[in-house]
Design an enzyme around this catalytic site. Structure first.
Site, PDB file in Angstrom:
ATOM      1  N   LYS A  94      38.894  33.479  -2.602  1.00 20.13           N
ATOM      2  CA  LYS A  94      38.370  32.345  -3.076  1.00 20.13           C
ATOM      3  C   LYS A  94      38.224  32.510  -4.713  1.00 20.13           C
ATOM      4  O   LYS A  94      38.575  31.304  -5.261  1.00 20.13           O
ATOM      5  CB  LYS A  94      36.817  32.283  -2.942  1.00 20.13           C
ATOM      6  CG  LYS A  94      36.669  31.932  -1.282  1.00 20.13           C
ATOM      7  CD  LYS A  94      35.073  31.757  -1.153  1.00 20.13           C
ATOM      8  CE  LYS A  94      34.590  31.592   0.220  1.00 20.13           C
ATOM      9  NZ  LYS A  94      34.254  32.781   0.781  1.00 20.13           N
ATOM     10  N   LYS A 101      36.625  42.656  -9.669  1.00 17.61           N
ATOM     11  CA  LYS A 101      36.006  41.493 -10.206  1.00 17.61           C
ATOM     12  C   LYS A 101      35.239  41.772 -11.465  1.00 17.61           C
ATOM     13  O   LYS A 101      35.251  40.621 -12.406  1.00 17.61           O
ATOM     14  CB  LYS A 101      34.930  40.987  -9.082  1.00 17.61           C
ATOM     15  CG  LYS A 101      35.649  40.380  -7.934  1.00 17.61           C
ATOM     16  CD  LYS A 101      34.477  39.849  -6.836  1.00 17.61           C
ATOM     17  CE  LYS A 101      35.178  39.364  -5.553  1.00 17.61           C
ATOM     18  NZ  LYS A 101      34.098  39.092  -4.697  1.00 17.61           N
ATOM     19  N   LYS A 155      45.388  40.144  -1.745  1.00 13.49           N
ATOM     20  CA  LYS A 155      44.946  39.006  -0.408  1.00 13.49           C
ATOM     21  C   LYS A 155      44.400  37.641  -1.018  1.00 13.49           C
ATOM     22  O   LYS A 155      43.967  37.584  -2.423  1.00 13.49           O
ATOM     23  CB  LYS A 155      43.583  39.906   0.128  1.00 13.49           C
ATOM     24  CG  LYS A 155      42.431  39.592  -0.830  1.00 13.49           C
ATOM     25  CD  LYS A 155      41.207  40.081   0.028  1.00 13.49           C
ATOM     26  CE  LYS A 155      40.005  39.950  -0.825  1.00 13.49           C
ATOM     27  NZ  LYS A 155      38.713  39.877  -0.644  1.00 13.49           N
TER      28      LYS A 155
END
Ligand code: AMP
Length: 313
Positions: free
Chosen positions: A181, A97, A178
């Site tokens: 969100k 991230k 994966k």
């Protein structure tokens, strides 16, 4: 929530609910993203409705909003003081991230510690989560063990439990990654309450392969295997059995779309109904926060005293 959240986590939570079970909407964690106050408020309400619409029953378990129980943020600080920078910077989620966010904030690095606080505050034995959370759960265990070694037996050391199928639902457009969100593209991510048209479109456009052979094979056919595993997890057939019934990708996709739509339709109805009465939802959350605070307060005080913090009595 997307299909990965539902199959990897939410469905297990519903199955495991009991008077000893606590579920919270983690609004403090959401602050690690660039999120507007309006969006945070809307999404908090939305998630509360989603949890209940999916089958969590406030008469059976405790459902609350994380920030309503200040012990989470308080224990987070105590735990940050026993966690190393090296441990946090090695977390895969952080590495991924932080590469995608310019000027990422400290919260993105430290949120696994808040997550450990979320867990340890309830003397938790089991944390039912998707596969992607294994590393964070391991960290929570390490922090608890270290704390216990240094300050005396304080925390119960939790274990994580993972579903047997669909522990990792993959992105429909990039099936080697994966479903997520924050990272998935709009077409890669299937939301529980997408309209039937959108569900059909996303599944029809899901990336597969061109050899036309219908078999379950993650290594060579990740896109198709993802669809087969989703199908299997919503039915009582194994992915191999599902594969054996089809010869064309298109037919599998059509049937899978209808299965997804039928699974979520009754939940969507309940969700819409709940959102029409937000005051009732917040009453549930307020009752939940009282129950959660009663449980968490004792554990927080145990930890604070063990570390040497004094109290007013
Ligand atoms: P998050 O999206 O990080 O808020 O995750 C909420 C829950 O959903 C966690 O228990 C995750 O393990 C689970 N989860 C998230 N993404 C997936 C996925 N693609 N497949 C299976 N479980 C998932």
């Amino acid at each position: 929530m997307h299909l990965g959240n539902y199959l990897g986590a939410l469905r297990q939570w519903v199955d495991a609910q009991s008077p000893d079970a606590f579920y919270c909407v983690v609004d403090l964690h959401a602050l690690t993203l660039q999120i507007s106050p309006e969006a945070l408020r809307d999404q908090t309400t939305d998630l509360l409705a989603t949890l209940i619409a999916s089958g969590l029953d406030p008469e059976v378990c405790t459902i609350f909003i994380q920030s309503h129980v200040p012990y989470h943020a308080q224990l987070n600080w105590l735990l940050e003081c026993v966690t190393t920078y090296g441990e946090l910077s090695r977390m895969t989620a952080f590495k991924e991230k932080s590469q995608r966010q310019e000027g990422y904030r400290v919260g993105l690095l430290t949120y696994p510690v808040l997550q450990a606080a979320d867990i340890l505050l309830y003397d938790t034995e089991e944390v039912p989560v998707g596969d992607d959370q294994r590393q964070h759960l391991e960290l929570a265990r390490t922090i608890a063990e270290r704390f216990n070694n240094r300050f005396g037996e304080t925390f119960r050391v939790p274990v994580s439990t993972h579903p047997k199928v669909a522990a990792r639902v993959m992105d429909l457009q990039e099936p080697t990654r994966k479903m997520s969100k924050s990272i998935s593209s709009p077409l890669g991510n299937l939301h529980m309450f997408d309209t039937p048209e959108v569900i059909r479109k996303k599944i029809a456009k899901a990336v597969t392969d061109t050899d036309g052979e219908l078999r379950f094979d993650w290594e060579n056919k990740p896109g198709l295997s993802n669809l087969l595993e989703i199908y299997s997890s919503l039915s009582d057939e194994t992915p191999q059995q599902v594969a054996g019934r089809y010869t064309r990708y298109g037919e599998l996709k059509t049937d899978l779309s209808e299965l997804v739509i039928a699974t979520f339709a009754p939940m969507k109805e309940r969700y819409d109904e709940l959102l029409r009465a937000p005051d009732d939802l917040y009453k549930i959350a307020a009752d939940g926060a009282l129950k959660a605070s009663a449980a968490a307060g004792g554990v927080y005080r145990r930890a604070a005293q063990a570390m040497g913090l004094t109290s007013t009595g």
